[in-house]
Design an enzyme around this catalytic site. Structure first.
Site, short mmCIF file in Angstrom:
data_model
loop_
_atom_site.label_atom_id
_atom_site.label_comp_id
_atom_site.label_asym_id
_atom_site.label_seq_id
_atom_site.Cartn_x
_atom_site.Cartn_y
_atom_site.Cartn_z
N TYR A 146 0.82 -1.21 0.00
CA TYR A 146 0.00 0.00 0.00
C TYR A 146 0.85 1.26 0.00
CZ TYR A 146 -3.88 -3.14 1.19
OH TYR A 146 -4.81 -4.15 1.18
N LYS A 195 3.47 -15.47 3.02
CA LYS A 195 3.38 -16.28 1.81
C LYS A 195 4.82 -16.63 1.42
CE LYS A 195 1.10 -18.14 -1.63
NZ LYS A 195 0.26 -19.35 -1.45
N ASP A 227 -2.97 -18.17 2.59
CA ASP A 227 -4.14 -18.85 2.01
C ASP A 227 -4.71 -19.87 2.99
OD1 ASP A 227 -1.74 -20.17 1.60
OD2 ASP A 227 -2.15 -20.79 -0.46
N ASP A 251 -5.13 -6.59 6.02
CA ASP A 251 -6.34 -5.90 5.55
C ASP A 251 -7.41 -6.94 5.21
OD1 ASP A 251 -8.07 -3.95 4.60
OD2 ASP A 251 -7.10 -3.81 2.63
N ASP A 255 -10.92 -8.30 7.65
CA ASP A 255 -12.32 -8.26 7.22
C ASP A 255 -12.96 -9.63 7.39
OD1 ASP A 255 -12.24 -5.57 6.44
OD2 ASP A 255 -13.39 -5.96 4.62
C1 IPM Z 1 -8.98 -0.63 6.23
C2 IPM Z 1 -9.39 -0.10 4.88
C3 IPM Z 1 -8.25 0.75 4.36
C4 IPM Z 1 -7.00 -0.11 4.34
C5 IPM Z 1 -8.50 1.38 3.00
C6 IPM Z 1 -9.77 2.21 3.00
C7 IPM Z 1 -7.33 2.20 2.53
O1 IPM Z 1 -9.69 -1.15 4.03
O2 IPM Z 1 -8.75 0.18 7.13
O3 IPM Z 1 -8.89 -1.85 6.36
O4 IPM Z 1 -6.87 -0.93 3.45
O5 IPM Z 1 -6.20 0.01 5.23
MG MG Z 2 -9.78 -3.03 4.96
#
Ligand code: IPM
Ligand code: MG
Length: 361
Positions: A146, A195, A227, A251, A255
């Site tokens: 990133y 990985k 994975d 990231d 989620d």
């Molecule tokens: C998070 C979000 C951010 C990230 C994005 C919006 C840049 O997905 O905080 O997880 O990837 O860090």
């Molecule tokens: Mg995120």
């Protein structure tokens, strides 16, 4: 204690959830004798509309001078909002990356806890989650893909896009230390995710994490390929204590981790660096579709404020008081719409904030 908190309400439901978190902080201040002063700052879409960029240098300076930062959410609907007609480095999310980097917040903690009261919301089979689970994703936040060089250009007549993934051993070492520190205060297990069967950055990651582990003899270290980890989170989430991983893997996995708790509206996060200044925000987004309707769940932001008390101000009792207030409210059957269940009472954003305040005595 007197604390100066920079507050970034942001976009969408941001302002309304942050308002409830402030209310809860004020209640804590009243009960425990602290003063929280707030300075509101613009970031994200609202900053683009005012200043033409998602985070001005001036705002970043103000955040740097604060004792800690509380953030709601930034961004809008991609494809609908005019913010997404701008070049990528001028969009709302760029503000988020800039503030993380600018404040040196390389460590992101995202707890994934299955609250007893909400176990019905978990999408996994009951036998997999019986007794609940409680792990935390420790994500490297200011390196990797990133933040690497990127460009799109024509090479021999073919459009080509390049993103670069770089980690140096120092960046790995400092986040690894955090992972082991956190684990040593929990169940003493670090699962380092990489990985390494493909990527050089992962092979270095694995080597450095192993070196750091030598300083923490009572913390057990295991390595897992990313994975496989994605699979294990839905197969057996109870096996994890601390998942330690790089930026993009963290990231994605965080989620996934939030989804298995069944309630992304409940998950807090902390972004930390070398000092006590941190950035605290819910793990969910700005949910523009329900903004301004008193429907948003403020709990993730309120729990983020609890993390702020713990990590930035070392107010452990006060932090626990907020967590216990949230549990008490859930136990009473009070819910917001996103976690609503049969026989429970549905509250709006404001009423949920009030109910949590009432439990802090
Ligand atoms: C998070 C979000 C951010 C990230 C994005 C919006 C840049 O997905 O905080 O997880 O990837 O860090
Ligand atoms: Mg995120």
């Amino acid at each position: 204690m007197n604390c100066n908190i920079a507050v970034i309400p942001g976009d969408g439901i941001g302002p309304e959830i942050v308002r409830e978190a402030r209310k809860v902080l004020d209640k804590v201040g009243e009960v425990y004798g602290h003063t929280f002063n707030y300075e509101e700052l613009d970031m994200g879409g609202c900053s683009i509309d005012k200043y033409g960029e998602p985070l001005t240098d001036e705002t970043l300076e103000k955040a740097k001078k604060s004792d800690s930062v509380l953030l709601g959410a930034v961004g809008g609907n991609v494809g609908q909002s005019h913010w997404y007609e701008l070049p990528p480095d001028k969009r709302p999310e760029a503000g988020l990356l800039k503030i993380r980097k600018g404040l040196g917040l390389f460590c992101n903690l995202r707890p994934a806890v299955l609250f007893d009261e909400l176990s019905g919301a978990c999408p996994l089979k009951e036998e997999l989650t019986e007794g609940g689970f409680d792990f935390v994703v420790t994500r490297e936040l200011t390196g990797g893909l990133y933040f690497g060089d990127r460009y799109t250009k024509e090479v021999d007549g073919v459009m080509t896009a390049v993103d670069t993934l770089t980690y140096n051993e120092e960046e790995i070492r400092r986040i690894a230390k955090w992972g082991f520190e956190i684990a040593s205060k929990r169940s003493k297990k670090v699962c380092s995710v990489d990985k390494a069967n493909v990527l050089d950055s992962s092979r270095l990651w694995r080597k450095v994490v192993k070196e750091v582990s030598a300083d923490y003899p009572d913390v057990e270290l295991t390595d897992m390929l990313v994975d496989n980890c994605a699979m294990q989170i839905v197969k057996d989430p109870k096996q994890f204590d601390v998942i330690l991983t790089e930026n993009m893997f963290g990231d994605i996995l965080s989620d996934e981790a939030s989804m298995v708790t069944g309630s992304i509206g409940m998950l807090s996060s902390a972004s930390l660096g070398e000092g006590t200044l941190g950035l605290y925000e819910p793990s969910h987004g700005s949910a523009p579709d329900i903004a301004g309707q008193n429907k948003a769940n403020p709990i993730a932001t309120i729990l983020s404020a609890a993390m702020m008390l713990k990590y930035s101000f070392n107010m452990l009792e006060e932090s626990d008081a907020i967590e216990n207030a949230v549990k008490a409210v859930l136990k009473k059957g009070l819910r917001t719409i996103d976690i609503m269940d049969e026989g429970k009472t549905c509250l709006g954003t404001i009423e949920m904030g009030d109910a949590i305040c009432a439990e802090i005595k």
